[in-house]
Design a protein around this motif. Structure first.
Motif, PDB file in Angstrom:
ATOM      1  N   GLU A  10       0.843  -1.192   0.000  1.00 22.61           N
ATOM      2  CA  GLU A  10       0.000   0.000   0.000  1.00 22.61           C
ATOM      3  C   GLU A  10       0.882   1.247   0.000  1.00 22.61           C
ATOM      4  O   GLU A  10       1.784   1.385   0.845  1.00 22.61           O
ATOM      5  CB  GLU A  10      -0.915   0.003   1.222  1.00 22.61           C
ATOM      6  CG  GLU A  10      -1.984   1.083   1.173  1.00 22.61           C
ATOM      7  CD  GLU A  10      -3.033   0.902   2.265  1.00 22.61           C
ATOM      8  OE1 GLU A  10      -4.125   0.359   1.965  1.00 22.61           O
ATOM      9  OE2 GLU A  10      -2.722   1.258   3.422  1.00 22.61           O
ATOM     10  N   ILE A  11       0.630   2.144  -0.981  1.00 25.80           N
ATOM     11  CA  ILE A  11       1.434   3.361  -1.135  1.00 25.80           C
ATOM     12  C   ILE A  11       0.489   4.554  -1.267  1.00 25.80           C
ATOM     13  O   ILE A  11      -0.495   4.509  -2.014  1.00 25.80           O
ATOM     14  CB  ILE A  11       2.338   3.263  -2.385  1.00 25.80           C
ATOM     15  CG1 ILE A  11       3.334   2.097  -2.217  1.00 25.80           C
ATOM     16  CG2 ILE A  11       3.088   4.583  -2.631  1.00 25.80           C
ATOM     17  CD1 ILE A  11       4.212   1.868  -3.425  1.00 25.80           C
ATOM     18  N   ARG A  12       0.843   5.625  -0.545  1.00 25.27           N
ATOM     19  CA  ARG A  12       0.044   6.841  -0.632  1.00 25.27           C
ATOM     20  C   ARG A  12       0.221   7.482  -2.012  1.00 25.27           C
ATOM     21  O   ARG A  12       1.274   7.367  -2.648  1.00 25.27           O
ATOM     22  CB  ARG A  12       0.484   7.838   0.443  1.00 25.27           C
ATOM     23  CG  ARG A  12       0.199   7.387   1.857  1.00 25.27           C
ATOM     24  CD  ARG A  12       0.758   8.386   2.858  1.00 25.27           C
ATOM     25  NE  ARG A  12       0.585   7.900   4.221  1.00 25.27           N
ATOM     26  CZ  ARG A  12       1.104   8.503   5.280  1.00 25.27           C
ATOM     27  NH1 ARG A  12       1.836   9.610   5.099  1.00 25.27           N
ATOM     28  NH2 ARG A  12       0.906   8.010   6.483  1.00 25.27           N
ATOM     29  N   LYS A  13      -0.818   8.186  -2.446  1.00 22.43           N
ATOM     30  CA  LYS A  13      -0.778   8.778  -3.798  1.00 22.43           C
ATOM     31  C   LYS A  13       0.279   9.863  -3.929  1.00 22.43           C
ATOM     32  O   LYS A  13       0.752  10.155  -5.030  1.00 22.43           O
ATOM     33  CB  LYS A  13      -2.162   9.322  -4.159  1.00 22.43           C
ATOM     34  CG  LYS A  13      -3.172   8.202  -4.397  1.00 22.43           C
ATOM     35  CD  LYS A  13      -4.467   8.712  -4.982  1.00 22.43           C
ATOM     36  CE  LYS A  13      -5.382   7.533  -5.336  1.00 22.43           C
ATOM     37  NZ  LYS A  13      -6.654   7.969  -5.932  1.00 22.43           N
ATOM     38  N   SER A  14       0.681  10.424  -2.824  1.00 18.38           N
ATOM     39  CA  SER A  14       1.731  11.450  -2.871  1.00 18.38           C
ATOM     40  C   SER A  14       3.099  10.861  -3.235  1.00 18.38           C
ATOM     41  O   SER A  14       4.029  11.589  -3.603  1.00 18.38           O
ATOM     42  CB  SER A  14       1.828  12.178  -1.521  1.00 18.38           C
ATOM     43  OG  SER A  14       2.103  11.254  -0.473  1.00 18.38           O
TER      44      SER A  14
END
Length: 870
Positions: free
Chosen positions: A480-484
């Motif tokens: 899981e990776i943040r969109k930033s």
């Protein structure tokens, strides 16, 4: 059902799933069908309307068909609510692969009814949950019953003209949750009326015919010595077993012992007496509070509590068996240390009977096994406490309680000390019990370390510090990776899911890791379930033996409870004989003395026999203690025959065959019967069934009609008991005219002592020889708080009525002078002045001058009262 709905849905096509539903509904009968659809149980049509109303669920519709649903994991509480309201529930589960193409296969796996429920949270913990079947053949009634939760199974046979009433009395003792009636029962209407009045929560199910495989059912469950001799009895028992198998759809081999309810071995207590004396159920709400049971209940186990109810509802007749119980109670009542140790040990024993049932039917979980282990672990110490007992009853219990060291050892090594509640969640088997399980657990444990290492490596390679590897049941493992941070995502990452603030990815390496780990977790659950099933099967081998141990523990619990009550309340051991008498010195009411807080209970003596003290006529005012005294005598007799010590200074009791009571009848509106009709029904029942070995308690006979009618009936009842029945009888009455029945052979007068000082009156609560000359009704009205103007006016009216009644009696004599040579006129003794009796009983030849003056003064005062001049 299907035809009905086809007609209603003629303008639309019924889907295959709904066709399947209606097919299952046809199999479930009157039960509410819980139809499994994914993670929900759905209900449709009438079932949905009923469930939404009773469970307060939102009612929706599918293709205009009413429907509502509940999550499958929360079904237990909803089912219990429906069962408690008297409904039946059929559980229809998905048994095919829900991911397979086409319609998922479904079957009804069980039908839960009030009498077949086995879920612990739905059962009355301290009471049995009986289901009873009634069958009739050739003018013989057969009752067969069981408690599926404890493994108890029994039957009884009723013959003769009074068979239906006797059966109803048994039903009241059983207080079953469900009654099955086989078609053709001649007294069905009477039984249904009885249930409506006395056991309104009982669910009734009608069955078309008896079992078609009687012999097979009987031999499947019971050994030859237990099988009934009468074919019709076997038919009733087999029919009940058929119903239980059809509902539970599981192994019921724990129903392996059949008991015959032999009324000849017990003191018979009919419905009226059970209610009036409040032995195990109170009159207020049917609960245990304020009952004889509540006073004597020092039990430490649920099994003991249920056994205590049975002993109080089925007291013994056999003096030898009663003495055996009394010997055991005496031994423990004198040994404080051992009694306390036994009480402490008993409190650590769980409900063996219901634990074993869950093991037998395959619903036991790991926590049940822990409870079983803890209970079995207590048994050696319990036996140590019983070693050296001198009472034969305790010796027998010690002999019949077995220990199970090998089983305890197995459970100790295998079951985790803090297991999950559900088997499918795992974590129920200890490390070190199984080598294969340990290997997979190590793999799963190491995987957490590997997963953390993989996450750290990905953070370093990508430079994304917030990167996180997670898991859920839908997508498995993912990154899981943040969109930033999306610009830093490597090219070999495969997008799996887009969320509002994050993106989820997988990699070939992570997918390989997932396959390995999930395989290990699945394998762990499979192994744990297999091991648990093997352990459960090992426990099942001991079920019959542990059931016997459980029954003996229940008996020990009751004996210990009786001993604790005796020590706590200063009870004494009654002496038993076979001479037919009841002699109690300073007896106390076991319930009322526990309630009193501001005053001491006033004890009283009782002397009853089949000779001079056969009938005691008790007079005195209301609230003075007549009813308490009579109930007290009945309860003390019952306690003695149950094997308990009793509240008294000393007592000699000859066991009675039946106890009858007629106390305070009330309007029976449901059957359209008035107070007086109910009273007469109860009296008729007593006069019909009482024997010379019975104890009869009659309170205020004839008060529901006119004075002369009432007195006439009361007098006739006393004369009938005296001349025909010859039973030991306590007869309380306000009709002072009945006291002239006292004689030297059978009838004695007793009254409640009253102390008068000026206008003040005190009820001394003592029963003394002689008859009362006043009712003190107006005094009681004052105590109740009636306005002074009302009680003052009542006193004036009373003086006028008494004077008028006296003048009327004497006028009747003057208007009918005796004929020549006829005997002198004598007024009807039913209404005559008590002066005649007093004068005739005076022995002038032995009287001192002072005694003569006292008696003369007493007679003068009595004459003044009767003529209205006092």
């Amino acid at each position: 059902m299907l035809k009905k709905n086809n007609e209603r849905l003629s303008s639309q096509e019924i889907t295959p799933m709904m066709q399947q539903y209606y097919e299952m509904k046809g199999q479930s009968g009157e039960a509410i069908l819980f139809f499994r659809l994914g993670d929900f149980y759905e209900m449709f049509d009438e079932d949905a309307q009923t469930a939404s109303r009773e469970l307060e669920l939102t009612l929706t519709a599918r293709s205009k068909i009413p429907m509502c649903g509940i999550p499958y994991h929360a079904a237990e509480s909803y089912i219990n609510r429906l069962i408690n309201k008297g409904y039946k529930v059929a559980i229809c589960e998905q048994i095919g692969d829900p991911k397979a193409k086409g319609l998922t296969k479904r079957e009804i796996i069980k039908i839960i009814t009030p009498g077949t429920v086995m879920d612990e949270s739905a059962l009355p913990g301290l009471q049995n949950n009986y289901i009873v079947l009634i069958h009739e053949s050739e003018n013989i009634l057969i009752l067969s019953g069981a408690d599926i939760s404890t493994g108890e199974c029994f039957y009884s046979v009723y013959e003769g003209p009074d068979r239906c009433q006797t059966l109803c009395d048994e039903l009241y003792r059983l207080m079953m949750a469900e009654l099955l009636i086989i078609s053709g029962l001649s007294c069905a209407e009477k039984i249904l009326e009885f249930l409506n009045l006395h056991i309104p929560k009982c669910v009734v199910t009608k069955i078309a015919a008896v079992s078609a495989a009687v012999d097979d059912r009987i031999t499947e469950h019971f050994a030859a010595p237990d099988r009934p001799a009468k074919t019709i009895a076997s038919a009733a028992i087999a029919s009940l077993l058929d119903y239980l198998h059809a509902a539970a759809k599981t192994d019921l081999s724990h129903l392996n012992h059949l008991t015959y309810l032999d009324a000849s071995a017990n003191l018979v207590i009919d419905t009226y007496t059970l209610r009036n004396l409040e032995i195990t159920h109170n009159l207020h709400d049917g609960g245990k509070s304020g009952t004889l049971f509540s006073v004597l209940d020092f039990t430490g186990t649920a099994m003991g509590s249920r056994k205590l109810s049975k002993w109080l509802e089925y007291p013994l007749l056999d003096r030898y068996k009663i003495e055996q119980r009394l010997d055991a109670v005496e031994e423990l009542s004198k040994d404080f240390s051992r009694r306390e140790q036994l009480s402490l040990l008993l409190k650590s024993i769980y409900d063996f009977e219901r634990l074993l049932t869950r093991v037998e039917v395959g619903s036991a979980n790991a926590r049940d096994m822990l409870a079983l282990k803890k209970s079995l672990y207590t048994l050696p110490e319990l036996k140590d406490s019983l070693h050296g007992s001198t009472a034969a009853f305790l010796q027998s219990i010690d002999k019949n309680i077995k220990t199970y060291s090998e089983l305890v050892d197995l459970l100790e090594k295998s079951i985790d000390d803090n297991p999950g509640f559900l088997l499918r969640d795992g974590g129920i088997i200890k490390d070190g019990f199984d080598e294969e399980l340990d290997e997979y657990r190590h793999l799963a444990s190491d995987s957490q370390t590997l997963l953390q290492q993989m996450e750290n490596e990905q953070k370093q390679q990508t430079g994304i510090k917030s990167l996180k590897i997670s898991y859920n049941k839908v997508f498995g493992y993912f990154i899981e990776i943040r969109k930033s941070n999306l610009e830093q995502v490597p090219a070999d990452y495969i997008r799996k899911q887009t969320l509002v603030n994050t993106e989820r990815y997988i990699t070939p390496e992570l997918k390989e890791f997932e396959t390995k780990i999930l395989g290990a977790q699945e394998k762990i659950l499979q192994i744990e379930y297999r091991l648990f099933a093997e352990i459960r099967e090992e426990v099942k081998k001991h079920v019959s033996s542990i059931q016997t141990t459980a029954q003996n523990i229940a008996c020990l619990d009751v004996i210990t409870s009786f001993a604790a009550a005796a020590a706590a309340y200063n009870y004494i051991r009654p002496t038993l004989n076979g001479r037919g008498g009841i002699s109690i010195k300073d007896g106390r009411h076991p319930l009322i003395e526990r309630i009193l807080t501001r005053e001491l209970f006033v004890p009283n003596d009782t002397m009853l026999d089949n000779g001079e003290n056969e009938i005691l006529i008790i007079t005195g005012p209301n609230m003075a203690g007549k009813s308490t005294y009579m109930r007290q005598t009945a309860l003390l007799t019952l306690m003695a025959q149950a094997g308990s010590f009793i509240p008294a200074r000393e007592a000699v009791i000859s066991p009675v065959d039946r106890i009858f009571t007629r106390i305070g009848a009330s309007d029976d509106l449901a059957s359209g019967q008035s107070t007086f009709m109910v009273e007469m029904n109860e009296v008729a029942h007593i006069l019909k069934y009482a024997t010379k070995n019975s104890l009869i308690i009659l309170d205020e006979i004839g008060r529901g009609t006119s004075t002369f009618d009432g007195m006439s009936i009361a007098r006739a009842v006393i004369e009938y008991i005296r001349d025909k029945v010859n039973a030991k009888t306590l007869f309380a009455t306000h009709y002072h005219e009945l006291t002239d029945l006292a004689d030297e052979k059978h009838v004695k007068n007793y009254c409640v002592a009253v102390k008068e000082k000026g206008s003040k009156v005190s009820f001394l609560r003592r029963i003394i020889s002689g008859s009362a000359d006043k009712s003190y009704g107006i005094h009681v009205a004052k105590l109740a708080g009636l306005p002074k103007a009302v009680t003052d006016r009542a006193e004036k009216i009373l003086v006028g009525l008494e004077a008028a009644d006296t003048r009327k009696k004497f006028q009747a004599v003057n208007d009918n002078p005796p004929k020549k040579n006829s005997a002198p006129p004598v007024m009807d003794t039913l209404f005559a002045s008590a002066l005649n009796t007093e004068l005739l009983n005076i022995d002038i030849t032995t009287m001192t001058p002072l005694e003569a003056m006292n008696i003369l003064y007493k007679l003068q005062q009595q004459a003044r009262r009767e003529t209205g001049k006092l």
